[in-house]
Each structure stands twice: as C-alpha cells, then as structure tokens.
Design an enzyme around this catalytic site. Structure first.
Site, PDB file in Angstrom:
ATOM      1  N   ASP A  44      -3.595   6.044   4.843  1.00 49.85           N
ATOM      2  CA  ASP A  44      -3.571   5.852   3.601  1.00 49.85           C
ATOM      3  C   ASP A  44      -4.762   4.549   3.604  1.00 49.85           C
ATOM      4  O   ASP A  44      -5.326   4.709   4.359  1.00 49.85           O
ATOM      5  CB  ASP A  44      -2.269   4.738   3.816  1.00 49.85           C
ATOM      6  CG  ASP A  44      -1.669   3.817   1.993  1.00 49.85           C
ATOM      7  OD1 ASP A  44      -2.661   4.588   0.960  1.00 49.85           O
ATOM      8  OD2 ASP A  44      -0.777   3.491   2.203  1.00 49.85           O
ATOM      9  N   TRP A  45      -4.740   4.332   2.617  1.00 46.48           N
ATOM     10  CA  TRP A  45      -6.424   4.055   2.216  1.00 46.48           C
ATOM     11  C   TRP A  45      -6.829   2.588   3.357  1.00 46.48           C
ATOM     12  O   TRP A  45      -6.093   1.655   2.929  1.00 46.48           O
ATOM     13  CB  TRP A  45      -6.680   3.791   0.812  1.00 46.48           C
ATOM     14  CG  TRP A  45      -7.527   4.981   0.204  1.00 46.48           C
ATOM     15  CD1 TRP A  45      -8.046   4.548  -0.704  1.00 46.48           C
ATOM     16  CD2 TRP A  45      -7.286   6.491   0.321  1.00 46.48           C
ATOM     17  NE1 TRP A  45      -8.677   5.866  -0.879  1.00 46.48           N
ATOM     18  CE2 TRP A  45      -7.900   7.032  -0.794  1.00 46.48           C
ATOM     19  CE3 TRP A  45      -6.196   6.913   0.846  1.00 46.48           C
ATOM     20  CZ2 TRP A  45      -7.766   8.413  -0.767  1.00 46.48           C
ATOM     21  CZ3 TRP A  45      -5.483   8.023   0.771  1.00 46.48           C
ATOM     22  CH2 TRP A  45      -6.838   8.856  -0.050  1.00 46.48           C
TER      23      TRP A  45
END
Length: 817
Positions: free
Chosen positions: A237-238
């Site tokens: 995930d970012w």
C-alpha cells in the site's frame, strides 16, 4: 521464471541485461502512480490508479487521500451496496465496465477490490468493503476481478491482511489467533487468488501478529504463494513499507509510491554487504516485468467506452442492490396520484460515495429532485438540514419548516443519513448514531405526517431509534452517481427491491462482538472475539439484532420447498449435492437471494452456522425453479493448527436454506464420518459456550498461544523513529506539535482524515514519503526534540534541512498525504 516478452526480449533476457542499480530501481515506483521505465530495453512506463468503484486517475501530482482532482469517470455504487445484490454476474458486469474505463485511460492496474472483513461497524472504510462474511465477499470480489481482467486490466486485491480499522492503521499490531486468521480473515483473499489470479495483491499498512504486512513472510510467501499458488505481483500500500530489505526478502515485490532513489540505495547497500542475495532481487524484479509485459497489449491500442451505457449500468446495479428494510400499510410502491413532499438536502446533494483514496469525480451526477423534475412529477421540497454546515450554525434550525412542508402531503420522502464528516477513510466512527438533527428531523416530520418513507444513505450500519414509527425505510447505502434514479425506480415499483444486507445491523454498539476491543490501544489491538463477528457472534450468543445478515424485503413473496441431499451420510472427502425449490407466490415479478448455511451443534469452537453458498434468481409471478448447490470438504472443515491443513470433524451437521441468517426455511441433517480428524487443541471454554465479547486477557493469551505484545509505551520510554506524533503527545514538544496539527486540520476539507494520517504515521516514513526532502537527519533531530534531550542539536538538524523542504512543500504534502 517467466517467458513473457517486452519488445523483442523475454523477461529473463531483460533481467540479464540490466545493471544491479537498474534492477533495484524497478522495485520502487517511478512516481506516485507509475512504475519505472527503461528506454534502452524497451520497457515502457505503466500507470496504476484507484479504485474499487470508479476510476480516480489524477492528471497532475498524485495524492493518497483524494485531495487532488481527477478526471471524470463513472462513480458506481460502493462495495457496501453492491454486496447487497448478492449477484456475482452483476459484479462481473461492473468489473468489466471499470476495466473498459481503465484501459481507455491507459491504466494498467485498478487498485481494488477490498475484501477486508467488517469486524466492527465503526470502521471508517467499511463502505469500500463487501461484507462481514468471507464467503460472500470472496465470491463477489472474484466476479469483480474477473470482469476487470477480461478487459486486459489488472486488479489489485487489498488490503492483505487483517486491516479492519482506520484508527492507527499505519502502525497498529493486529493480534489474531490462527484459526480466526485462516477461517475468517483470509478466505475471501484465498477465493479471489485461487479462482481469478489477480494481477497484484496489495499489502496492508498494519502489523499482523507483530510483523508489518509488507514484511510478513508467512502471509506473502507461505500462504499467498505456496498454499494458494499466487502468480502475480505483491505491491505495498502507498507508504506501507517499513524495512525495505526485510520486506523484499519476505516476498514484497514492489514498493509504492516512489521513494525517489532512497530505497534503491538501501537495496544496493544491502546487496554489497551480503545481506541481500541478487537472486531474490531477480525473482522480485521478474514479477514487476511480467506485470509490465501483460499491460503492453492494451497500451498499444486506442480504447473508448460508452459513458451513457455505464451511467445506465450504475443505475441498474444500485437498483438491484438497495435494501428495503420496512414496508407497512402498502405505502410502497407509491400511488401515482399521491402528493409528494421531498425533505432532506440529500435529495438535492446526494451522499453517493465514500471519502478518501476512492473518491471519484463523477462524469454525471443525478439528484432525486432532478429525477422528479425530468419525469414531470410535482412535489414540494424542504431542505431539513445543512449537509455541510459551519461549526456555528444551528443544525436544528431548518426542522420546523420541513415539518410544515410534510403536513400537507399524502406521502413524505425523507432523505437522511451519514454525511461525509461522519465516515471516511483515515478515521473510524465513534458511534452508530445518525447525526442528532437527522433523527430529530424524522421525529418532527412523523409528528406531522405518519406516511413517511425514509431513504437512508451511508456506508455502514446505523441505529434507527424511530424505526417502529415509520412505515417504510429504503437503505440506499452509497449508491453512486445514478443512485437517485434507482431510488425512484424502487419507490415507484419499476424495480422490485431484491437487495439483502451483507452485514448485520446491531441494536447498539455495546452489542457488537468487538465493542470492548475496537479500535484497541495505542500499540496493538486484540481480536479477542476471534472468528465470532457479525452473525457468527449473534448466533453464538443469541443476542437480538436490528436487522440480521441476509435480510431484505420485496414487493412479492417467496416459498421454499423440497430440500433434498444426495446422501445423508458421507465421509470428509465427499461432495454433497443439495437441491431445493423456490416459488414466487406473490403478484409481481421479483428476484430472491437463496442462502445456504452449514450448521453444527453450536458447542464447539466454531460458528454455529456459516454461509457456504447462495444464488440470486429472478422469478415471474407464479413461477418456481429448482436450485442445485454443491458442498465440498471446505464447507464443513476447520483449520487444524497442529497439522497446518483443513480437516473435517466427524459428527452431525445441518444444511440450512433460508432468506436470511435468521429466517431459515428448510433444514436437512447429514452425518460426516471423517478419516482425518482435527487434532484437539486446548481452547478456553468461553470460545465454545460463552460470550466471545467478554473474553479475558488470560483466555485470549491461551488461545493465541503466546505472550501478547505491549498495548502502550512504558512510562519514560523514549520516543523512536518508529513512533508517531500521537505516541509523543504526552511530551512537551510532542504535545505542542499534536495540538498544532489538530488546530490546522480542524476546519479544512477532509481535516479529520488529514489529522489522523499526520499524527499516526511513524516518523521515519516521512523520510520516504517526502522523497528524502524531509531527511533522516531531520527525523533524528525531531526525535531528539520530542525526547527533550539535546533539543538544541535537534532544532539545528531540522533548521539545516528546512530551506530545501520549504522550497518543495507542495511536493512533500502531495507525497505524504
């Protein structure tokens, strides 16, 4: 290794021609949305973007929270509503439309779907997830992925795993027992991976039993790749990566977004020091290059899509998913001659989507009043409340006018629900209540006109204190850009409602399984209730609910008969064939969701019953149809912790068919004689016959089989780079920073989300998310200040890097949030 080609070279040939530095660079994003490219080897850049219910392609600098604008796209209903369709074919159709829009915009991977379980109805991101049931979530998500990937666009299954809250999601340690993990939190992921092979699987931010998702070899290698046979790419995930070297070794292939060279440097240093084998770099790189190779055919063509058709599809999906919760006195469908009063600002400014990374810029947005205007339907209107209000305004001020408007109508259509400031990615709700002025509005309108139909919007369950007094309630959830038309279709009878709840609506927050342990403590959250979530909890305890899982009304009636099985005694490896007949016994055509559960005696450590199959069928008035289901070993199995495999306990089970988890129409007992019994493991008695919401720390410790991790920092314990501003809020300078962030974000757009992201993100991650503009030296100086030691030196470290940081402040904010 792969035989995919990019240009004239195979992936293996490309790897052989790349320098070590080039290889390391490809394991990091190029920027916020793009992967790396390399012209000399004919490797093009590919783009990924959110999201699960519509394209959020940003043309400029990207951001994670939906703060920057995006191109117009179809805003489909969110997963909280589409799950209520219980219709795999419909979800595949939606996935195909999303894939069409993605490829028309040169998007190679669409970041969805989300299949995390709805552990608590308070989770601020529940609107983006399907269900409290892993079987339902897995089947619908698999159909969505199938639709997307048939268009040559990759899907990204997320958030892997045990990401069930927004509070402290960036660092919280989710402590869960192995059986709950295998039997409840992972099966939806497993179903999508084994059925559809999504192009990517996205890590969650949180720790799972002490290890971050991006560094968790048990999840990424042992389970995902070895057990389930996943062939695609694992992406973070970012901003979710903690230790990049450890993560790479543990199976994370690609870090997003770009660290602008910082991670490349770390990987090269680790390789030079002998801490990272180039073989592992090559293995992870192969997955990145395979994804790029699979994306090229779409990028070589020009694509378009039918915007009008997609808007019509969004309306169809919403209409087949909305749930009719109540309909008394024949108030619905509406009479054609009825004088209508429309009350509530949501009729003119709908709440149609969630907030955060999945927020869409709709190509078209219908409103309910607009739909009436276009149809030439006369009505009176009162605002009732301010959907977005200033802190100084009186939220109850518009209620008297609304009550007066209701007085002279034959029927009132009252639009209320959760507004954007009540639920969003980034933070969790604190209560199940609607806004107080919405409840007050309902009471005032009912006092003047009892013929009131409430249309409810929001992404998650709420408590309805006025429910017994109102004759009809339609739950529209977050219904997308065409939801207003779908509401009108149902209210007028053009569409017969067929949605069934994909989650339980509790009577109160106190009567939810995780109430005492959500969102947990500053460092960890204990999943003491184990697998007993949603209807699994209410079946175990017998607690009453507001609306059960699988519940929903229709304008017609259905009869269930003739439940048969092909055998009443079977061994653990047999497949059981089940048939039954369903008839539409009403006067209008309609669709029914037939739900099949497998139940046991309720005295073991397992749910009393679990959904194991379902079918949505459309029947004309008077029509009947025989349905067939097959149940394999997994329908009866539990996870054997000792043997590390699925095994079926011998004994009597019942096959139950019904119209909701609480409305079982047909029951058939079967006996299973297992040749491979699960190994008995000591389980505290409360998990077998007690209330799982009241589990003690000692019993939970016994269940997980190890010492529980810390819940708080110890008094006097130093702040580290792994800590957050929230964890430092008790210190002199930490408190000042925390309060400053609170003041700055209090009255800004998405302020609650920005505040949560800023105060619960580990300090060291600011270095990577800023692309190194906030340096390690500055981070170490900040930690010195927070600890009150060598404060002057800490300030000097920050001041030394501040000019360069301020010159790039816009870039830093975009990357960090």
């Amino acid at each position: 290794m792969s035989n995919y080609k990019i240009g004239t070279r195979t992936v293996l040939q490309i790897i052989a021609e790349m320098t070590l530095e080039e290889k390391a660079a490809f394991l990091d994003g190029h920027d916020f949305w793009h992967l790396e490219a390399l012209e000399r080897l004919e490797i093009p850049p590919i783009m990924v973007c959110d999201g699960p219910h519509g394209l959020r392609k940003q043309s400029g600098s990207g951001d994670q929270l939906g703060l920057s604008g995006s191109i117009p796209a179809t805003s489909f209903p969110t997963a909280s509503l589409t799950a209520c369709s219980w219709d795999s074919a419909l979800l595949e159709e939606m996935g195909a439309a999303l894939g069409e829009e993605a490829r028309a915009n040169d998007i190679s991977v669409l970041l969805g779907p989300g299949v995390n379980m709805k552990r608590s109805p308070l989770c601020g991101r529940n609107f983006e997830y399907f269900s409290e049931d892993p079987y339902l979530a897995g089947e619908l998500a698999a159909a969505w992925v199938r639709g997307v990937q048939k268009q040559g666009v990759g899907a990204s299954l997320k958030h892997y795993a045990v990401n069930n809250q927004e509070t402290r999601r960036l660092h919280i340690d989710a402590v869960v027992d192995e059986r709950a993990l295998r039997e409840f939190y992972l099966p939806a992921f497993e179903r999508v991976v084994t059925a559809e092979q999504p192009a990517t699987v996205m890590n969650s931010y949180n720790k799972i039993n002490g290890t971050y998702g991006s560094e968790n070899s048990t999840l990424q290698l042992d389970i995902l790749r070895d057990d389930w046979g996943f062939q695609g790419l694992v992406v973070s995930d970012w901003g979710a990566v903690a230790d990049r070297v450890s993560g790479l070794i543990a199976g994370n292939d690609l870090e997003m977004p770009s660290s602008f060279g910082l991670r490349t440097k770390e990987l090269l240093e680790a390789a030079a020091a002998g801490k990272l084998d180039e073989k592992i770099i090559n293995e992870r790189l192969a997955k990145v290059l395979e994804l790029i190779a699979k994306s090229i055919p779409n990028l070589q063509q020009k694509w378009d899509y039918d915007r009008t058709a997609h808007h019509a599809l969004a309306r169809k999906i919403a209409g087949q998913s909305m749930v009719l919760l109540k309909n008394e006195n024949g108030i619905l469908p509406l009479k054609q001659s009825a004088r209508i009063a429309v009350i509530g600002e949501m009729a003119k400014a709908p709440r149609y989507q969630g907030s955060g990374s999945s927020q869409i810029n709709p190509g078209k947005l219908d409103t309910f009043c607009q739909i009436l205007d276009e149809a030439g339907v006369p009505y009176t209107y009162a605002q009732g409340y301010e959907k977005v209000r200033s802190k100084k305004s009186d939220p109850f001020a518009l209620i008297p006018e609304a009550a007066q408007t209701a007085k002279n109508a034959d029927v009132v259509l009252l639009f209320i629900g959760l507004t954007e400031d009540y639920e969003s990615e980034g933070f969790d709700r604190k209560t199940l209540d609607l806004p107080a002025h919405h409840d007050a509005l309902v009471a005032a309108v009912l006092a003047e006109n009892p013929n009131t139909v409430v249309v409810l919007s929001g992404g998650a369950p709420v408590v309805l204190p006025w429910f017994t007094k109102v004759p009809a309630v339609l739950n529209a959830y977050l219904s997308g850009q065409a939801g207003a038309g779908a509401v009108w279709d149902i209210l007028t009878g053009k569409v017969n409602p067929s949605g069934k709840l994909a989650e339980t609506y509790p009577l109160s927050l106190a009567e939810t399984a995780a109430a005492a342990n959500f969102p947990g403590n500053p460092l960890s959250v204990q999943y003491r209730e184990s697998m007993y979530v949603g209807y699994r909890y209410y079946d175990k305890t017998g607690h009453a609910v507001q609306f059960p899982f699988g519940y929903g009304l229709s304008y017609t009636t259905f009869e269930y008969t003739g439940l048969q099985v092909d055998k009443t005694s079977l061994c653990n490896t047999d497949t059981l064939c089940v048939t039954c007949t369903v008839a539409n016994t009403g006067a209008v055509d309609g669709a029914e969701v037939v739900q099949l559960y497998v139940a046991n005696d309720g005295k073991a450590f397992r749910p009393v019953k679990e959904l194991k199959s379902f079918a949505k069928i459309f029947l004309k008035a008077g029509e009947s149809r025989e349905l067939k289901f097959e149940l394999d070993k997994r329908a009866f199995a539990i996870w054997d912790i000792a043997a590390k495999e699925w095994r079926v306990p011998s004994g009597e089970y019942t096959v139950q068919v019904g119209t909701s988890s609480a409305d079982i129409r047909l029951i058939q007992p079967v006996i299973i004689n297992s040749a491979s019994e699960p190994v008995a493991v000591g389980v505290p008695e409360i998990y077998k016959t007690g209330d799982p919401a009241k589990v003690s720390e000692a019993d939970f410790t016994a269940l997980v089989g190890r010492e529980l991790p810390p819940t708080h920092k110890l008094p006097g314990e130093a702040i580290t780079l792994d800590d957050t501003f929230e964890l430092a809020a008790h210190t002199k300078w930490g408190g000042r920073l925390y309060r400053l962030i609170r003041r700055v974000t209090r009255n800004v757009l998405m302020g609650e989300m920005i505040f949560a992201e800023a105060t619960t993100r580990p300090i060291y991650r600011l270095v990577y998310l800023s692309g190194g503009l906030f340096t390690y030296d500055m981070a170490e100086g900040l930690v010195q200040i927070l600890n009150g030691k060598r404060v002057g030196n800490g300030f000097w470290k920050i001041m030394r890097g501040l000019p360069h940081l301020l010159l790039n402040v816009k870039k830093v904010l975009a990357l960090a949030f």
